[in-house]
Design a protein around this motif. Sequence first.
Motif, PDB file in Angstrom:
ATOM      1  N   ALA A 130      11.868  14.873  15.039  1.00 60.15           N
ATOM      2  CA  ALA A 130      12.295  13.568  14.994  1.00 60.15           C
ATOM      3  C   ALA A 130      11.333  13.026  16.459  1.00 60.15           C
ATOM      4  O   ALA A 130      10.632  11.851  16.600  1.00 60.15           O
ATOM      5  CB  ALA A 130      13.397  13.226  15.291  1.00 60.15           C
ATOM      6  N   LYS A 131      11.309  13.778  17.314  1.00 63.40           N
ATOM      7  CA  LYS A 131      10.646  13.372  18.643  1.00 63.40           C
ATOM      8  C   LYS A 131       9.214  13.269  18.434  1.00 63.40           C
ATOM      9  O   LYS A 131       8.432  12.429  19.143  1.00 63.40           O
ATOM     10  CB  LYS A 131      10.850  14.584  19.722  1.00 63.40           C
ATOM     11  CG  LYS A 131      10.216  14.311  21.169  1.00 63.40           C
ATOM     12  CD  LYS A 131      10.590  15.376  22.176  1.00 63.40           C
ATOM     13  CE  LYS A 131       9.910  15.247  23.335  1.00 63.40           C
ATOM     14  NZ  LYS A 131       9.889  16.250  24.194  1.00 63.40           N
ATOM     15  N   MET A 168      18.132  14.323   2.667  1.00 61.59           N
ATOM     16  CA  MET A 168      17.669  14.037   3.991  1.00 61.59           C
ATOM     17  C   MET A 168      16.624  13.062   3.858  1.00 61.59           C
ATOM     18  O   MET A 168      16.651  12.036   4.619  1.00 61.59           O
ATOM     19  CB  MET A 168      17.057  15.446   4.140  1.00 61.59           C
ATOM     20  CG  MET A 168      17.996  16.380   5.044  1.00 61.59           C
ATOM     21  SD  MET A 168      16.938  17.830   5.754  1.00 61.59           S
ATOM     22  CE  MET A 168      18.312  18.725   6.495  1.00 61.59           C
ATOM     23  N   ALA A 169      15.990  12.813   2.869  1.00 61.91           N
ATOM     24  CA  ALA A 169      14.883  11.732   2.856  1.00 61.91           C
ATOM     25  C   ALA A 169      15.375  10.380   2.799  1.00 61.91           C
ATOM     26  O   ALA A 169      15.181   9.343   3.381  1.00 61.91           O
ATOM     27  CB  ALA A 169      14.088  11.813   1.590  1.00 61.91           C
ATOM     28  N   GLY A 176      16.809   5.352   9.898  1.00 61.26           N
ATOM     29  CA  GLY A 176      15.286   4.972  10.823  1.00 61.26           C
ATOM     30  C   GLY A 176      14.729   6.289  11.575  1.00 61.26           C
ATOM     31  O   GLY A 176      14.153   6.063  12.486  1.00 61.26           O
ATOM     32  N   THR A 177      15.060   7.539  10.978  1.00 60.58           N
ATOM     33  CA  THR A 177      14.722   8.787  11.647  1.00 60.58           C
ATOM     34  C   THR A 177      13.328   8.837  11.425  1.00 60.58           C
ATOM     35  O   THR A 177      12.876   9.069  10.248  1.00 60.58           O
ATOM     36  CB  THR A 177      15.580   9.886  11.198  1.00 60.58           C
ATOM     37  OG1 THR A 177      17.019   9.518  11.218  1.00 60.58           O
ATOM     38  CG2 THR A 177      15.042  10.967  11.928  1.00 60.58           C
ATOM     39  N   HIS A 222       4.821  10.368   1.801  1.00 58.48           N
ATOM     40  CA  HIS A 222       5.423  11.205   0.696  1.00 58.48           C
ATOM     41  C   HIS A 222       6.985  11.350   0.769  1.00 58.48           C
ATOM     42  O   HIS A 222       7.601  12.169   0.151  1.00 58.48           O
ATOM     43  CB  HIS A 222       4.848  12.379   0.392  1.00 58.48           C
ATOM     44  CG  HIS A 222       3.420  12.384   0.104  1.00 58.48           C
ATOM     45  ND1 HIS A 222       2.831  11.763  -1.117  1.00 58.48           N
ATOM     46  CD2 HIS A 222       2.309  12.647   0.854  1.00 58.48           C
ATOM     47  CE1 HIS A 222       1.587  11.906  -0.915  1.00 58.48           C
ATOM     48  NE2 HIS A 222       1.143  12.234   0.153  1.00 58.48           N
ATOM     49  N   GLN A 223       7.653  10.346   1.422  1.00 55.94           N
ATOM     50  CA  GLN A 223       8.913  10.646   1.716  1.00 55.94           C
ATOM     51  C   GLN A 223       9.900  10.767   0.475  1.00 55.94           C
ATOM     52  O   GLN A 223       9.981   9.785  -0.325  1.00 55.94           O
ATOM     53  CB  GLN A 223       9.684   9.268   2.571  1.00 55.94           C
ATOM     54  CG  GLN A 223      10.957   9.456   3.027  1.00 55.94           C
ATOM     55  CD  GLN A 223      11.267  10.518   4.096  1.00 55.94           C
ATOM     56  OE1 GLN A 223      11.419  11.387   4.043  1.00 55.94           O
ATOM     57  NE2 GLN A 223      11.416   9.710   5.297  1.00 55.94           N
ATOM     58  N   GLY A 224      10.638  11.907   0.303  1.00 58.77           N
ATOM     59  CA  GLY A 224      11.440  12.026  -0.776  1.00 58.77           C
ATOM     60  C   GLY A 224      10.731  12.576  -1.903  1.00 58.77           C
ATOM     61  O   GLY A 224      11.551  12.718  -3.057  1.00 58.77           O
TER      62      GLY A 224
END
Length: 236
Positions: A130-131, A168-169, A176-177, A222-224
């Motif tokens: 995330a960072k 998770m996606a 907003g991660t 390509h989220q999810g």
Amino acid sequence: MNEKTVLVTGANKGIGFGIAKHLGLNGWKVIVGARDQQRAEQALGALRAQGIDALGWVNIELNDLEGLERAAKEIGERFPALTLLVNNAGIPGDMSVDSEHTEISTIRETLNVNFIGTFALTKALLPLLAKNGGRIANITVPSEVSPYWHPLAYVTSKAAQNAMTGVMAVEFQQAGTPIEIFAVHPGPTTTDLNGNMALPGFHDTDTVGQKFAELINDGQNHQGEFLELYPIVKED
């Protein structure tokens, strides 16, 4: 971040090595995740011999939850620029038997490694990813059952991993991660995991690694998604 650093679990052989090699040839700095020091160092040597910036290796034993916590801590200290986690390592279970003859112990062991271990490592690395605005790619197979190949323990463990990817996606989007997670199905590939099966329609690990690197470097979100490098071709 401009720096591209990847951890590939199970990178000492098979699809994992192919992925590490071709990401490395495309400018990624590579961390080898492996269970065995000798095999890890051999992989590092092979990568470096091709001019790849192989940073080092980390002991990743997916059946050891405490060990995974230590590994994540080590990664944060030694490789703080990690931007991509490729969850490739896993075990086959017993692919030679049907569900009626699959031992409960085999189901438990395969789930512990392929799902619980993968989840534990992913969870431990989330703050770092995330960072860095990172990504997670899970190497998997479809949850839908194929009539041609359906070993219960393995397919079940990957179906759980696919559920993890999807959940998770959605959560990353809702919160907003700044992490992108997706699943990648290599398609039929000749590896140790399937006894080096080489039937029509199968690809080698080098071909899969190159195709995976193209996907990672395509600049798209390509989220999810569930992405197939080489879909299974139905038999006539």
